[in-house]
Design a protein around this motif. Structure first.
Motif, PDB file in Angstrom:
ATOM      1  N   LYS A  77       0.401  -2.766  -6.828  1.00 19.08           N
ATOM      2  CA  LYS A  77      -0.107  -3.190  -5.520  1.00 19.08           C
ATOM      3  C   LYS A  77      -0.837  -2.073  -4.785  1.00 19.08           C
ATOM      4  O   LYS A  77      -0.834  -2.009  -3.551  1.00 19.08           O
ATOM      5  CB  LYS A  77       1.045  -3.737  -4.657  1.00 19.08           C
ATOM      6  CG  LYS A  77       1.695  -4.983  -5.243  1.00 19.08           C
ATOM      7  CD  LYS A  77       2.783  -5.530  -4.332  1.00 19.08           C
ATOM      8  CE  LYS A  77       3.391  -6.793  -4.945  1.00 19.08           C
ATOM      9  NZ  LYS A  77       4.445  -7.362  -4.076  1.00 19.08           N
ATOM     10  N   LYS A 110      -0.363  -2.682  -0.798  1.00 16.31           N
ATOM     11  CA  LYS A 110       0.223  -3.947  -0.355  1.00 16.31           C
ATOM     12  C   LYS A 110       1.686  -4.056  -0.785  1.00 16.31           C
ATOM     13  O   LYS A 110       2.199  -5.158  -0.986  1.00 16.31           O
ATOM     14  CB  LYS A 110      -0.560  -5.134  -0.928  1.00 16.31           C
ATOM     15  CG  LYS A 110      -2.031  -5.180  -0.530  1.00 16.31           C
ATOM     16  CD  LYS A 110      -2.725  -6.369  -1.167  1.00 16.31           C
ATOM     17  CE  LYS A 110      -4.210  -6.401  -0.823  1.00 16.31           C
ATOM     18  NZ  LYS A 110      -4.902  -7.563  -1.500  1.00 16.31           N
ATOM     19  N   LYS A 135      -0.892  -4.893   4.828  1.00 11.98           N
ATOM     20  CA  LYS A 135      -1.980  -4.229   4.102  1.00 11.98           C
ATOM     21  C   LYS A 135      -2.285  -2.906   4.788  1.00 11.98           C
ATOM     22  O   LYS A 135      -2.574  -2.874   5.985  1.00 11.98           O
ATOM     23  CB  LYS A 135      -3.236  -5.102   4.083  1.00 11.98           C
ATOM     24  CG  LYS A 135      -3.083  -6.408   3.317  1.00 11.98           C
ATOM     25  CD  LYS A 135      -4.386  -7.197   3.335  1.00 11.98           C
ATOM     26  CE  LYS A 135      -4.257  -8.509   2.579  1.00 11.98           C
ATOM     27  NZ  LYS A 135      -5.536  -9.297   2.602  1.00 11.98           N
ATOM     28  N   TYR A 170      -1.139  -6.900   9.433  1.00 10.02           N
ATOM     29  CA  TYR A 170       0.146  -7.525   9.131  1.00 10.02           C
ATOM     30  C   TYR A 170       0.049  -9.031   9.357  1.00 10.02           C
ATOM     31  O   TYR A 170      -0.383  -9.494  10.415  1.00 10.02           O
ATOM     32  CB  TYR A 170       1.248  -6.948  10.026  1.00 10.02           C
ATOM     33  CG  TYR A 170       2.621  -7.431   9.647  1.00 10.02           C
ATOM     34  CD1 TYR A 170       3.253  -6.942   8.504  1.00 10.02           C
ATOM     35  CD2 TYR A 170       3.284  -8.387  10.404  1.00 10.02           C
ATOM     36  CE1 TYR A 170       4.502  -7.378   8.130  1.00 10.02           C
ATOM     37  CE2 TYR A 170       4.543  -8.837  10.050  1.00 10.02           C
ATOM     38  CZ  TYR A 170       5.151  -8.330   8.903  1.00 10.02           C
ATOM     39  OH  TYR A 170       6.394  -8.785   8.534  1.00 10.02           O
TER      40      TYR A 170
END
Length: 488
Positions: A195, A264, A270, A291
């Protein structure tokens, strides 16, 4: 050059014929920001021969037209128009033992245009041609190998060297006209960490959209003082010009260093961090967070961005704080130190619409430097054709997106509306007058003809001219754009 143009046209014609007979999904599609999504890519192969023969071509035919109507014409601001007809042909090789390559040939032709002497008046449509070429040779057409790189991939990490597109916070292809903004140098993009996306780049040259050759990443003008021969981006800092560097005993040739990380790992959050620098001139560090809060059938997404700009010149060039080379009433004319704060809230429907409210503020210090087509306020408060990162500027924006396609009202149609209030510093004559901007944008994908889509854009700016101790001209105008794209 004429043969190159004819060959490109012929290859496009062949591609159209092939695409019309194809019933499967297009090889390539467009995002709303006009960047390409490659749905099909060449395979991995077992020989150097197959690396070339198993490669794939991607074609694009495009038309862009522009009309700019000033409320009040002056000696500097004249009504103008432009049109570009052309496209691109990209080739991606297959991958052999991790190695591959890509080349992209682009052309923009303007058979109908303003008089040569009026090319400097063209605003939004200036990227359909090269003003420098028009002035020096009278040629309104551009054909350039804007991408040509070798790539090595290991797992989910890609190393590239050569001419390339590099998308980061301050460097964008910004491919909304005819030819993208590209760079020469080395880059690496890795997604090996869970991520997480890591990016790094070292670029020695840049090619803006209206250039046919690569140039310095930040230096304005060349040795002769020609304003269109080097980095002449609309957001360039004119104090950072060739002769200023030379007269100060500094090198007018510069590099661009970029480090960026996006993560993430935390659910609904993010995060992004970016560092961009022109060594010994200017650098910046940026943090951004968004968010997502699910609320029934909606999502509320607050986001913030903070950018700190650092002066690395130490006063060696003198007054540099204003992009337009007028530092009157700037806090410290000799410094590039500054900062930017931006915030937004998105409300998204699971169906057809999205609403955004945004705010940005620039410190009452120096203007933000960003001549690489990535906009510091982009995604928060920037409207089409606007530069709202001058010192002591506050901007408020609302935006609405609606998909008539998802709503079942009109197949393939999406629309976007933006309204921005731009509050510039009234005491700085080097900064434009306050404005209110309305921007309408509509994209129509022709579902019966895959790969074809049209776009209409309208911008209306209403300004507040000033008289008195600080005089500012009326910046009001109306702008109209029409675009056609066909991908094969």
């Amino acid at each position: 050059m004429k043969m190159i143009k004819l060959s490109l046209a012929a290859l496009m014609a062949v591609g159209v014929g092939i695409s019309l007979n194809a019933a499967d999904k297009p090889k390539v599609t467009l995002k709303a920001n006009r960047t390409l999504v490659f749905n099909k890519v060449p395979p991995k192969v077992d020989s150097l021969k197959d690396m070339l023969t198993e490669g794939m071509f991607y074609g694009r035919i495009r038309i862009n037209t522009f009309k700019w109507d000033w409320k009040e014409e002056t000696s500097k601001n004249q009504d103008n128009w432009a049109a570009g007809f052309g496209g691109s042909l990209l080739y991606k090789s297959a991958e052999y033992k991790g190695f591959s390559g890509m080349a992209g040939l682009y052309t923009s032709q303007s058979p109908w245009h303003m008089d040569d002497a009026d090319v400097g008046f063209i605003k939004a449509g200036k990227d359909t041609t090269s003003r420098y070429n028009v002035k020096t040779t009278g040629d309104w057409g551009m054909t350039v190998l804007a991408q040509a790189y070798l790539q090595y991939r290991i797992n989910k990490t890609k190393f590239r060297v050569g001419r390339q597109i590099f998308e980061s916070f301050l460097t964008k292809s910004n491919d909304t006209k005819m030819i993208p903004n590209t760079f020469e140098g080395f880059s690496v993009v890795s997604k090996d960490l869970t991520k997480t996306t890591l990016k790094a780049a070292f670029f020695t040259r840049q090619k803006l959209r209206d250039h046919t050759s690569f140039h310095d990443v930040i230096t304005f003008q060349d040795a002769s003082g020609d304003s269109w021969a080097n980095n002449d981006d609309s957001a360039i800092n004119k104090a950072l010009n060739y002769n200023a560097f030379v007269n100060a005993g500094l090198d007018p040739n510069h590099d661009l260093v970029i480090l960026e990380a996006a993560n993430k790992s935390i659910k609904n959050l993010k995060l992004k961090a970016n560092y961009t620098a022109v060594p010994d001139v200017v650098s910046s560090a940026t943090l951004e967070a968004h968010y997502t809060i699910p609320v029934g059938s909606f999502k509320i997404v607050p986001g913030v961005r903070y950018m700190q700009q650092f002066d690395d010149l130490g006063g060696k060039l003198g007054a540099v704080a204003n992009l337009k080379d007028d530092t009157t009433n700037y806090t410290n004319p000799n410094s590039l130190d500054s900062w930017l704060f931006a915030a937004r809230v998105d409300i998204k429907s699971n169906q057809a619409w999205k609403f955004r409210i945004g705010y940005s503020q620039i410190a009452d210090e120096a203007d933000i430097i960003a001549p690489w087509r990535g906009f510091p306020t982009g995604g928060f408060t920037r409207a089409m054709a606007q530069y709202n990162w001058y010192a002591n500027t506050k901007t408020y924006m609302i935006r609405g997106d609606y998909s008539f396609d998802k709503a079942g009202l009109a197949p393939g149609l999406t629309a976007m509306f933006r309204y921005a209030i731009q509050d510039f510093d009234d005491n700085k004559p080097g900064v434009q007058a306050d404005t209110q901007v309305i921007h309408l944008d509509a994209i129509q994908k022709i579902k019966s003809f895959p790969g074809l889509e049209a776009r209409v854009r309208i911008g209306i700016a209403s300004g507040d001219p000033q008289t008195g101790a600080v005089t500012k001209a009326d910046p009001s105008y109306k702008e109209y754009r029409f675009e056609l794209n066909y991908l094969f």
